[in-house]
Design an enzyme around this catalytic site. Structure first.
Site, PDB file in Angstrom:
ATOM      1  N   THR A 193       0.893  -0.843  -0.039  1.00 52.43           N
ATOM      2  CA  THR A 193      -0.489  -0.038  -0.643  1.00 52.43           C
ATOM      3  C   THR A 193       0.653   1.008  -0.162  1.00 52.43           C
ATOM      4  O   THR A 193       0.685   2.263  -0.462  1.00 52.43           O
ATOM      5  CB  THR A 193      -0.883   0.293   1.281  1.00 52.43           C
ATOM      6  OG1 THR A 193      -0.269   0.279   2.594  1.00 52.43           O
ATOM      7  CG2 THR A 193      -1.339  -1.420   0.834  1.00 52.43           C
ATOM      8  N   ILE A 235      -3.247   5.331  -0.275  1.00 53.78           N
ATOM      9  CA  ILE A 235      -5.255   4.872   0.182  1.00 53.78           C
ATOM     10  C   ILE A 235      -4.976   3.387   0.157  1.00 53.78           C
ATOM     11  O   ILE A 235      -5.304   2.555  -0.500  1.00 53.78           O
ATOM     12  CB  ILE A 235      -5.852   5.351  -1.460  1.00 53.78           C
ATOM     13  CG1 ILE A 235      -5.251   6.838  -1.550  1.00 53.78           C
ATOM     14  CG2 ILE A 235      -7.441   4.533  -1.392  1.00 53.78           C
ATOM     15  CD1 ILE A 235      -5.878   6.772  -2.899  1.00 53.78           C
ATOM     16  N   HIS A 236      -4.321   3.106   1.247  1.00 53.86           N
ATOM     17  CA  HIS A 236      -4.116   1.745   1.797  1.00 53.86           C
ATOM     18  C   HIS A 236      -5.365   0.176   0.949  1.00 53.86           C
ATOM     19  O   HIS A 236      -4.647  -0.314   0.292  1.00 53.86           O
ATOM     20  CB  HIS A 236      -4.011   1.609   2.885  1.00 53.86           C
ATOM     21  CG  HIS A 236      -3.550   2.430   3.810  1.00 53.86           C
ATOM     22  ND1 HIS A 236      -1.621   1.566   3.954  1.00 53.86           N
ATOM     23  CD2 HIS A 236      -3.307   3.609   4.033  1.00 53.86           C
ATOM     24  CE1 HIS A 236      -0.891   3.034   4.184  1.00 53.86           C
ATOM     25  NE2 HIS A 236      -1.543   3.412   4.651  1.00 53.86           N
ATOM     26  N   ASP A 237      -6.718   0.621   1.361  1.00 54.80           N
ATOM     27  CA  ASP A 237      -8.004  -0.258   1.455  1.00 54.80           C
ATOM     28  C   ASP A 237      -7.968  -0.636  -0.085  1.00 54.80           C
ATOM     29  O   ASP A 237      -8.252  -1.302  -0.684  1.00 54.80           O
ATOM     30  CB  ASP A 237      -8.685   0.056   1.122  1.00 54.80           C
ATOM     31  CG  ASP A 237      -8.880  -0.056   3.400  1.00 54.80           C
ATOM     32  OD1 ASP A 237      -9.350   0.773   3.849  1.00 54.80           O
ATOM     33  OD2 ASP A 237      -8.088  -0.368   3.647  1.00 54.80           O
TER      34      ASP A 237
END
Ligand code: RIB
Ligand code: CA
Length: 307
Positions: A193, A235-237
């Site tokens: 990520t 924007i990890h997710d």
């Protein structure tokens, strides 16, 4: 054939962006969105999920899940996402929330999985409390779970502590239950990520994409600096959704992952690389392609919503 998925989430600014991409992905069929306490408390994560589904003009069912981790007290990330969970952005609160279930998220997940003609992919992008409860309360669902593609953990480092990523740190006991299960897992941890951050130029490209572009750019302007540097946003997710729609962008290794549940290293995902490991750890990606996918995804969402 669309892949049936359930998104388990704690929106959360990056969750909002990931959910939006998932709901408009032609490769995915989002059967259910379940909420969990994480970035902020369960009431706010649930309200944010429902408001987002309404904002996007979708009728995807939403079900409220666990408010607290299995054993630990809830630790939130409101410093990163704001007290509301979505910064200063005000979603329209639609009266008569039609798509919020009156049943617990785990019950709704069970029904979706057992009634699905195709094995269901679980996409947890918050603490793993609901997923652990599902596995323990309804083990019969495991035979119709295709895989778990999660945002969490890290082969190296952490963001809540030097060795623990937030989602795993919040509920390490749930994470241990999930990672110890012999269900196929793809781990989109901090390793990937942090690599696939989005640039301010990318955000500028989408801010003109109608109300969805305006929403995303305004959310990111509130996204705390620990998650965004001067010119980049992590924007990890979103990695979980792009892994499902564009798997060829990603590279990684198979491993087994042991979750530390007590003491100073609690939440650490100790990653042992092994060819026959049931966890695929994402470690590298075509970053420029990831960024192009971000821009093209939100262009498509804009054209679909307002075209
Ligand atoms: O560590 C990043 C993760 O924690 C993301 O899922 C973010 O939304 C927060 O939940
Ligand atoms: Ca999240």
């Amino acid at each position: 054939m669309k892949t049936p998925i359930i998104i388990d989430t704690d929106p959360g600014i990056d969750d909002v962006i990931a959910i939006t991409a998932g709901l408009f992905a032609e490769e995915l069929d989002v059967k259910l969105i379940t909420t969990v306490g994480g970035n902020v408390g369960i009431e706010n994560t649930t309200r944010n999920a429902v408001n987002l589904v309404n904002f996007l003009g979708k009728d995807t069912p939403v079900a409220k899940g666990a408010d607290e981790p299995l054993l630990n007290k809830l630790v939130t990330a409101s410093a990163v996402h704001g007290e509301s969970g979505v910064g200063g952005y005000q979603f329209e609160e639609k009266a008569g929330i039609a798509n919020l279930s009156n049943r617990h998220a785990v019950e709704e997940m069970r029904d979706v999985i057992l009634h699905s003609n195709e094995p269901v992919t679980l996409v947890p992008i918050g603490p793993l409390t609901n997923i652990a409860l599902l596995i323990k309360m309804y083990p019969e669902t495991k035979s119709n779970i295709k895989e778990i593609v999660l945002m969490g953990g890290a082969a190296q480092g952490g963001n809540r502590t030097p060795v623990a990523e937030f989602n795993i740190f919040v509920d390490p006991h749930a994470a241990k239950i999930v990672f110890d299960e012999q269900i196929k897992i793809t781990m989109c941890g901090l390793d990937i990520t942090r690599l696939t951050s989005i640039t301010t130029e990318n955000v500028r490209e989408i801010e003109g994409y109608g109300k969805v572009g305006d929403m995303v750019s305004r959310l990111l302007s509130d996204y705390d600096s620990t998650t965004s540097t001067q010119n980049h946003f992590t924007i990890h997710d979103l990695c979980t959704i792009f892994y499902l729609t564009r798997p060829e962008i990603f590279k990684g290794k198979r491993a087994t992952v042991n979750v530390v549940t007590e003491g100073e290293a609690s939440g650490c995902t100790v990653t042992h690389y092994t060819e026959n490991g049931h966890v695929f750890v994402c470690l590298d990606a075509d970053v420029e392609e990831f960024r192009r996918e971000f821009v093209s995804t939100f262009k498509k969402v804009y054209e679909t919503m307002e075209g």
